[in-house]
Design a protein around this motif. Structure first.
Motif, PDB file in Angstrom:
ATOM      1  N   ASP A  19     132.933  -9.484   8.688  1.00  0.00           N
ATOM      2  CA  ASP A  19     133.497 -10.210   9.027  1.00  0.00           C
ATOM      3  C   ASP A  19     133.772 -10.695   8.035  1.00  0.00           C
ATOM      4  N   PHE A  20     135.040 -10.267   7.545  1.00  0.00           N
ATOM      5  CA  PHE A  20     136.216 -10.397   6.775  1.00  0.00           C
ATOM      6  C   PHE A  20     137.847  -9.364   7.230  1.00  0.00           C
ATOM      7  N   SER A  21     139.314 -10.261   6.231  1.00  0.00           N
ATOM      8  CA  SER A  21     139.907  -9.777   6.728  1.00  0.00           C
ATOM      9  C   SER A  21     140.569  -8.569   5.364  1.00  0.00           C
ATOM     10  N   ILE A  22     141.194  -7.483   6.119  1.00  0.00           N
ATOM     11  CA  ILE A  22     142.092  -6.284   4.842  1.00  0.00           C
ATOM     12  C   ILE A  22     143.764  -7.059   4.804  1.00  0.00           C
ATOM     13  N   PHE A  23     144.220  -6.502   3.672  1.00  0.00           N
ATOM     14  CA  PHE A  23     145.412  -6.761   3.149  1.00  0.00           C
ATOM     15  C   PHE A  23     145.472  -5.421   3.078  1.00  0.00           C
ATOM     16  N   PRO A  24     145.913  -4.702   3.625  1.00  0.00           N
ATOM     17  CA  PRO A  24     146.726  -2.989   2.975  1.00  0.00           C
ATOM     18  C   PRO A  24     147.503  -2.660   1.796  1.00  0.00           C
ATOM     19  N   HIS A  25     147.639  -1.471   1.505  1.00  0.00           N
ATOM     20  CA  HIS A  25     148.685  -1.211   0.196  1.00  0.00           C
ATOM     21  C   HIS A  25     148.966  -2.118  -0.454  1.00  0.00           C
ATOM     22  N   LEU A  26     147.893  -2.789  -1.034  1.00  0.00           N
ATOM     23  CA  LEU A  26     148.372  -3.316  -2.268  1.00  0.00           C
ATOM     24  C   LEU A  26     148.745  -3.150  -3.003  1.00  0.00           C
ATOM     25  N   ASP A  27     149.837  -4.125  -3.796  1.00  0.00           N
ATOM     26  CA  ASP A  27     151.001  -3.059  -4.927  1.00  0.00           C
ATOM     27  C   ASP A  27     151.499  -1.477  -4.710  1.00  0.00           C
ATOM     28  N   TYR A  28     152.115  -1.722  -3.289  1.00  0.00           N
ATOM     29  CA  TYR A  28     152.494   0.061  -3.212  1.00  0.00           C
ATOM     30  C   TYR A  28     154.236   0.263  -3.374  1.00  0.00           C
ATOM     31  N   PRO A  29     154.210   1.192  -4.422  1.00  0.00           N
ATOM     32  CA  PRO A  29     155.819   1.260  -4.943  1.00  0.00           C
ATOM     33  C   PRO A  29     157.157   0.714  -3.687  1.00  0.00           C
ATOM     34  N   GLY A  30     158.278   0.381  -4.202  1.00  0.00           N
ATOM     35  CA  GLY A  30     158.724  -0.558  -3.608  1.00  0.00           C
ATOM     36  C   GLY A  30     158.796  -1.656  -2.746  1.00  0.00           C
ATOM     37  N   TRP A  31     157.308  -2.206  -1.916  1.00  0.00           N
ATOM     38  CA  TRP A  31     156.912  -2.596  -1.297  1.00  0.00           C
ATOM     39  C   TRP A  31     156.751  -4.290  -1.606  1.00  0.00           C
ATOM     40  N   ILE A  43     131.230   0.846   5.309  1.00  0.00           N
ATOM     41  CA  ILE A  43     129.352  -0.243   5.728  1.00  0.00           C
ATOM     42  C   ILE A  43     129.079   0.490   6.075  1.00  0.00           C
ATOM     43  N   GLN A  44     127.817   0.132   6.033  1.00  0.00           N
ATOM     44  CA  GLN A  44     126.794   0.734   6.774  1.00  0.00           C
ATOM     45  C   GLN A  44     125.981  -0.411   6.619  1.00  0.00           C
ATOM     46  N   GLU A  45     124.593  -0.512   7.782  1.00  0.00           N
ATOM     47  CA  GLU A  45     123.529  -1.791   7.724  1.00  0.00           C
ATOM     48  C   GLU A  45     124.262  -2.810   7.603  1.00  0.00           C
ATOM     49  N   GLY A  46     125.244  -3.187   7.811  1.00  0.00           N
ATOM     50  CA  GLY A  46     125.890  -4.651   7.276  1.00  0.00           C
ATOM     51  C   GLY A  46     126.165  -4.977   5.274  1.00  0.00           C
ATOM     52  N   GLU A  47     126.067  -3.762   4.871  1.00  0.00           N
ATOM     53  CA  GLU A  47     126.416  -3.901   3.550  1.00  0.00           C
ATOM     54  C   GLU A  47     127.429  -3.487   3.191  1.00  0.00           C
ATOM     55  N   VAL A  48     128.101  -4.134   1.899  1.00  0.00           N
ATOM     56  CA  VAL A  48     129.807  -3.918   2.185  1.00  0.00           C
ATOM     57  C   VAL A  48     129.855  -3.085   0.367  1.00  0.00           C
ATOM     58  N   ARG A  49     130.375  -1.610   1.229  1.00  0.00           N
ATOM     59  CA  ARG A  49     130.247  -1.683  -1.234  1.00  0.00           C
ATOM     60  C   ARG A  49     131.508  -0.743  -1.051  1.00  0.00           C
ATOM     61  N   VAL A  50     132.633  -1.432  -2.106  1.00  0.00           N
ATOM     62  CA  VAL A  50     134.044  -1.127  -2.520  1.00  0.00           C
ATOM     63  C   VAL A  50     134.250  -0.148  -3.032  1.00  0.00           C
ATOM     64  N   VAL A  51     134.870   1.115  -2.391  1.00  0.00           N
ATOM     65  CA  VAL A  51     134.860   2.219  -3.395  1.00  0.00           C
ATOM     66  C   VAL A  51     136.182   2.481  -4.200  1.00  0.00           C
ATOM     67  N   SER A  52     136.836   2.852  -5.235  1.00  0.00           N
ATOM     68  CA  SER A  52     137.950   2.645  -5.353  1.00  0.00           C
ATOM     69  C   SER A  52     138.255   3.549  -6.373  1.00  0.00           C
ATOM     70  N   GLU A  53     139.522   4.286  -6.278  1.00  0.00           N
ATOM     71  CA  GLU A  53     140.084   4.613  -7.797  1.00  0.00           C
ATOM     72  C   GLU A  53     141.776   3.980  -8.718  1.00  0.00           C
ATOM     73  N   LYS A  58     143.596  -0.253  -7.166  1.00  0.00           N
ATOM     74  CA  LYS A  58     142.999  -1.291  -7.131  1.00  0.00           C
ATOM     75  C   LYS A  58     142.939  -2.760  -6.164  1.00  0.00           C
ATOM     76  N   TRP A  59     141.979  -3.409  -6.815  1.00  0.00           N
ATOM     77  CA  TRP A  59     141.318  -4.514  -5.185  1.00  0.00           C
ATOM     78  C   TRP A  59     141.358  -5.296  -5.442  1.00  0.00           C
ATOM     79  N   LEU A  60     141.489  -6.098  -4.497  1.00  0.00           N
ATOM     80  CA  LEU A  60     140.952  -8.003  -4.932  1.00  0.00           C
ATOM     81  C   LEU A  60     140.145  -8.066  -3.493  1.00  0.00           C
ATOM     82  N   GLU A  61     139.212  -8.764  -4.441  1.00  0.00           N
ATOM     83  CA  GLU A  61     138.621 -10.126  -3.519  1.00  0.00           C
ATOM     84  C   GLU A  61     138.598 -11.291  -3.144  1.00  0.00           C
ATOM     85  N   LEU A  62     138.803 -12.095  -1.874  1.00  0.00           N
ATOM     86  CA  LEU A  62     139.818 -13.461  -1.961  1.00  0.00           C
ATOM     87  C   LEU A  62     139.218 -14.600  -0.768  1.00  0.00           C
TER      88      LEU A  62
END
Length: 223
Positions: free
Chosen positions: A163-175, A205-215, A217-221
């Motif tokens: 139930d959410f959308s994804i913007f990939p490759h955030l702040d990718y060098p040169g893009w 995502i497991q059993e409807g729960e969404v968990r951010v795993v990151s080393e 940068k990410w944004l929730e919008l």
């Protein structure tokens, strides 16, 4: 179905640990199928890039096939309607993970529906969907018009299995088009809940729960 939705693949130890957790056992004991279909719909992809993904030869990147699986096969969705569901369904059911490469998300969505794979997914409770870029975006309600490179129907609607959308490759060098400002404008167009993630971030995502795993940068919008 369990999901690990990434921008760049399994690129760090945190994402790898999340994958092992979703699998419920070591990667070395698991069987995987690579789905390269999305690449055929994107103008920047080619037979050479499909081979690089299949062979695990992308430079400076540990993404999908080279993670140490017990076995890896290739599942080309555009071929499935020609061989019959009774043959390929058992291959999918036997896989611990589906490794879904990037490319063009709307093209991938079309072949997931036409092949019958989209209908099968709800029954795969223990299978882990590991998406990269378009392979992650295809599970969302919309991808945004600027990410549509295969504009047959003029729609940016994908499968809507999350139930959410994804913007990939955030702040990718040169893009420049993947900057944080671009992500904010994209989110305003999408209007629904969304995440912008870089190549060192994943959504587990497991059993409807969404968990951010990151080393990285990410944004929730539009939360």
């Amino acid at each position: 179905m369990k999901m690990l939705l990434t921008s760049g693949g399994v690129t760090n130890s945190s994402i790898r640990s999340a994958l092992v957790e979703l699998l419920g056992k070591p990667i070395e004991e698991c069987h995987a199928l690579l789905i390269p279909t999305a690449q055929w719909g994107h103008p920047l992809c080619s037979p050479q890039t499909v081979w690089m993904s299949t062979a695990g030869r992308w430079p400076d990147q540990q993404g999908l096939t080279e993670l140490g699986w017990r076995s890896v096969g290739v599942l080309e969705l555009s071929a499935l309607p020609t061989i019959g569901r009774e043959r390929w369904e058992s291959w999918v059911a036997a896989a611990d993970a589906l490794l879904v490469d990037g490319g063009e998300a709307i093209y991938l969505s079309r072949w997931m529906r036409e092949s019958g794979l989209a209908d099968l997914l709800p029954s795969l409770a223990d299978t882990v969907w590991v998406g990269v870029s378009a392979g992650s975006m295809v599970m969302t309600p919309r991808i945004g018009k600027q990410f549509v490179e295969w504009d047959v129907e003029g729609s940016d609607e994908a499968l809507g299995l999350v139930d959410f959308s994804i913007f990939p490759h955030l702040d990718y060098p040169g893009w420049d088009s993947n900057s944080s400002d671009s992500a904010a404008r994209w989110a305003a167009e999408i209007e629904g809940h969304s995440f912008a993630i870089d190549d060192h971030t994943a959504l587990a995502i497991q059993e409807g729960e969404v968990r951010v795993v990151s080393e990285g940068k990410w944004l929730e919008l539009n939360a």
